[in-house]
Enzyme design. Sequence first.
Site, short mmCIF file in Angstrom:
data_model
loop_
_atom_site.label_atom_id
_atom_site.label_comp_id
_atom_site.label_asym_id
_atom_site.label_seq_id
_atom_site.Cartn_x
_atom_site.Cartn_y
_atom_site.Cartn_z
CB CYS A 26 38.85 44.79 32.06
SG CYS A 26 38.51 44.35 34.41
CB CYS A 70 36.64 41.61 33.58
SG CYS A 70 36.77 43.39 34.54
CG ASP A 71 37.31 39.59 30.24
OD1 ASP A 71 36.99 39.20 30.94
OD2 ASP A 71 37.25 40.20 29.29
#
Length: 308
Positions: free
Chosen positions: A136, A139-140
């Site tokens: 993701c 997300c990261d």
Amino acid sequence: MKEEKELDLAIIGAGAAGLTAGLYASRSKLNTLIFENGLIGGQIRETFSVENFPGFNAISGSELADKMQEQTVKSGANINEFESIEKVKLTDEEKIIETDSAIYKPKSVIIATGSKSRKLPVPEEEKLHGKCIHYCELCDGAMYEGKDLIVVGGGNSAIDAALFLLKYAKNITVVHHSEKLKAQKINQDELFKHKNVTLLLNTEITHVLGDNTIENITTENRKTGESGTLKADGIFVYIGNKPQIELFKESLTLSESGHIKTNEKLETNIKGVFAAGDVREKEVRQLTTAVNDGSIAALMAEKYIKGF
């Protein structure tokens, strides 16, 4: 003793297909409950920008998911995101969904559980998952400001992720196992106009060496068999998705790829059970086709419940 609850319609999954099904079912005055044990909105929330959904020139995935959720709840559907489904019994005569606190007996069921990312097929994946192997970018991605990244995959998801990661990465290498990319040409052109992006075709990652960080990456050319190495600080993987059918695989007819087989009415092999979205067997998987599936499944479920 668990409480037993009767419903008109149970929808398993609150992604685009499930939320749309809930909207249509509730507007048809069906007593509808949507089950979701993850993020409401599903994969939409992992999309940085949606630019091909009618009515919006561009909208973030999270904002679109919020709007869909709000509309579905306002229509009268209930979303249960706090109970995990323990087991499901689906037959022509009876449908039972058992959670950790209750037993639900719907007249009809729509399965819209979607799919999850396929893991990078290297022995070290489990050890490095979330440390330097990711799925993701939203997300990261921010973890890699000024770092070198590898994006694995050749479809729209991979190229879209690489475009997003450009805001952080020093350099990006796209690694794809085939001879050509599958992503839309307009997105490919946008990505590869950047001088800090390179492309490796016919290439597979075989090992990711390191404990908490990447020390070395070994590769293999699928055409020549030649081995190679790469250096990077993180790997983002987009090599397809696996349908989430664990609860239903014993009772439903599946395709060779593990997707639920349906007819054009989205009926499964069990009367009163329908499948919608990425979990079912179909040729095209887009946000718009998931919405289409959800509306059809809900309307067909209404006909089944009312005996049309």
